[in-house]
Scaffold this motif. Sequence first.
Motif, PDB file in Angstrom:
ATOM      1  N   ASN A 237     -36.855  47.937  37.017  1.00  0.00           N
ATOM      2  CA  ASN A 237     -36.427  46.773  37.797  1.00  0.00           C
ATOM      3  C   ASN A 237     -35.394  47.220  38.815  1.00  0.00           C
ATOM      4  O   ASN A 237     -34.743  48.244  38.630  1.00  0.00           O
ATOM      5  N   PRO A 238     -35.220  46.474  39.878  1.00  0.00           N
ATOM      6  CA  PRO A 238     -34.296  46.896  40.940  1.00  0.00           C
ATOM      7  C   PRO A 238     -32.906  46.285  40.823  1.00  0.00           C
ATOM      8  O   PRO A 238     -32.094  46.418  41.726  1.00  0.00           O
ATOM      9  N   GLN A 239     -32.610  45.586  39.730  1.00  0.00           N
ATOM     10  CA  GLN A 239     -31.369  44.834  39.629  1.00  0.00           C
ATOM     11  C   GLN A 239     -30.134  45.722  39.477  1.00  0.00           C
ATOM     12  O   GLN A 239     -30.215  46.855  39.004  1.00  0.00           O
ATOM     13  N   ILE A 240     -28.981  45.166  39.842  1.00  0.00           N
ATOM     14  CA  ILE A 240     -27.707  45.759  39.481  1.00  0.00           C
ATOM     15  C   ILE A 240     -27.562  45.588  37.980  1.00  0.00           C
ATOM     16  O   ILE A 240     -27.722  44.489  37.443  1.00  0.00           O
ATOM     17  N   LEU A 241     -27.280  46.646  37.259  1.00  0.00           N
ATOM     18  CA  LEU A 241     -27.253  46.596  35.804  1.00  0.00           C
ATOM     19  C   LEU A 241     -25.899  46.134  35.279  1.00  0.00           C
ATOM     20  O   LEU A 241     -24.868  46.331  35.911  1.00  0.00           O
ATOM     21  N   SER A 242     -25.924  45.528  34.097  1.00  0.00           N
ATOM     22  CA  SER A 242     -24.691  45.123  33.439  1.00  0.00           C
ATOM     23  C   SER A 242     -24.106  46.324  32.699  1.00  0.00           C
ATOM     24  O   SER A 242     -24.840  47.128  32.130  1.00  0.00           O
ATOM     25  N   VAL A 243     -22.780  46.439  32.708  1.00  0.00           N
ATOM     26  CA  VAL A 243     -22.098  47.527  32.006  1.00  0.00           C
ATOM     27  C   VAL A 243     -21.051  46.929  31.077  1.00  0.00           C
ATOM     28  O   VAL A 243     -20.598  45.803  31.277  1.00  0.00           O
ATOM     29  N   ASN A 244     -20.656  47.701  30.065  1.00  0.00           N
ATOM     30  CA  ASN A 244     -19.723  47.156  29.076  1.00  0.00           C
ATOM     31  C   ASN A 244     -18.280  47.593  29.270  1.00  0.00           C
ATOM     32  O   ASN A 244     -17.397  47.128  28.566  1.00  0.00           O
ATOM     33  N   ALA A 245     -18.036  48.505  30.198  1.00  0.00           N
ATOM     34  CA  ALA A 245     -16.658  48.990  30.373  1.00  0.00           C
ATOM     35  C   ALA A 245     -16.367  49.296  31.833  1.00  0.00           C
ATOM     36  O   ALA A 245     -15.719  50.282  32.155  1.00  0.00           O
ATOM     37  N   GLY A 246     -16.849  48.430  32.738  1.00  0.00           N
ATOM     38  CA  GLY A 246     -16.622  48.654  34.159  1.00  0.00           C
ATOM     39  C   GLY A 246     -15.441  47.850  34.683  1.00  0.00           C
ATOM     40  O   GLY A 246     -14.859  47.029  33.967  1.00  0.00           O
ATOM     41  N   ASN A 247     -15.094  48.078  35.926  1.00  0.00           N
ATOM     42  CA  ASN A 247     -14.041  47.322  36.590  1.00  0.00           C
ATOM     43  C   ASN A 247     -14.501  45.874  36.728  1.00  0.00           C
ATOM     44  O   ASN A 247     -15.572  45.605  37.270  1.00  0.00           O
ATOM     45  N   ALA A 248     -13.691  44.943  36.242  1.00  0.00           N
ATOM     46  CA  ALA A 248     -14.081  43.524  36.255  1.00  0.00           C
ATOM     47  C   ALA A 248     -14.358  43.015  37.664  1.00  0.00           C
ATOM     48  O   ALA A 248     -15.103  42.041  37.837  1.00  0.00           O
ATOM     49  N   ALA A 249     -13.780  43.661  38.674  1.00  0.00           N
ATOM     50  CA  ALA A 249     -13.993  43.216  40.057  1.00  0.00           C
ATOM     51  C   ALA A 249     -15.447  43.345  40.478  1.00  0.00           C
ATOM     52  O   ALA A 249     -15.894  42.666  41.398  1.00  0.00           O
ATOM     53  N   TYR A 250     -16.194  44.216  39.780  1.00  0.00           N
ATOM     54  CA  TYR A 250     -17.585  44.436  40.152  1.00  0.00           C
ATOM     55  C   TYR A 250     -18.559  43.645  39.277  1.00  0.00           C
ATOM     56  O   TYR A 250     -19.769  43.824  39.384  1.00  0.00           O
TER      57      TYR A 250
END
Length: 217
Positions: A66-79
Amino acid sequence: MRKALTLIELILSMVIIGIVFTVIPRLVMSMNQSTQVTIKEEAMYNAMAQMGMILNLPWDNNNTQNPQILSVNAGNAAYDCNLTTGYRIGGFVGGRNCIAPPGISYNAGPIQKEDAESNDIDDFHDTNITADKNCSATLKKGLYTIGTTVIYVDDPASVGTAALSTVAKAPGQYSNTKYILVRVGYGSDSQHKGCITALQYHSFNIGNIQINSRNWN
C-alpha cells in the motif's frame, strides 16, 4: 682467455646491480599502490550503486502492499496523522493521505528481511562488517566487502534546526526515520586493512505521493 674483469667492467657491473636494486623495489611498490587504488575505486563504485538501489526501494515492507504513510509506535508526535483532516504536518490536499481504510492497519515493521528478494530498504540490512573504525570483515572473503546497516533513529524536530540522529532506538521501537549506513572495508583476502569509505543516508516515512488529478476538457 681472460681470467678476471677489467676495472671498467667491474664498475659497470656495480652500477647495473645498483640500478636493479633501486628500481625493482620502486616498481613493486608502485604496482601495489596501483592495485590498492583499483580496489578502492571498484569498492566505492559498488557501494554507491548499492546505496542507489536502496534509495529506490519502498521505505518498509508494508509500503510494497500500500502507498500509505505508516503508523509508528515511537515517533515524534508532530508527525502523527491528523485524524480529522487525514493529513499530517507537511501534507497537502490530494496527496499523502495517512488514514488507512476501515479495518486495515498500516504499521511500520521491524528491521528484517521479509522476502527472498530485496523489495524494501530493510532487506539490505546485513551487519557483516563490525562498527569499529577498522571495518573488520574477517568472515568475508575477497579483496573488499560491503556491509549495510539499517536502523530506526529518533525523528528530527518538526520546527527549527533539524538534527539527524545516528543512534539506534531500542528494540521494538519504530520511528518515522531510518538511518542507512553502507560501509566498505578490505576483505580477509586483501593485504590491506581498515575502512575504504562509508555512505550515510536518512530515509523518512512519507509514503508514496498521491495527487488527485482531473482531465482537461
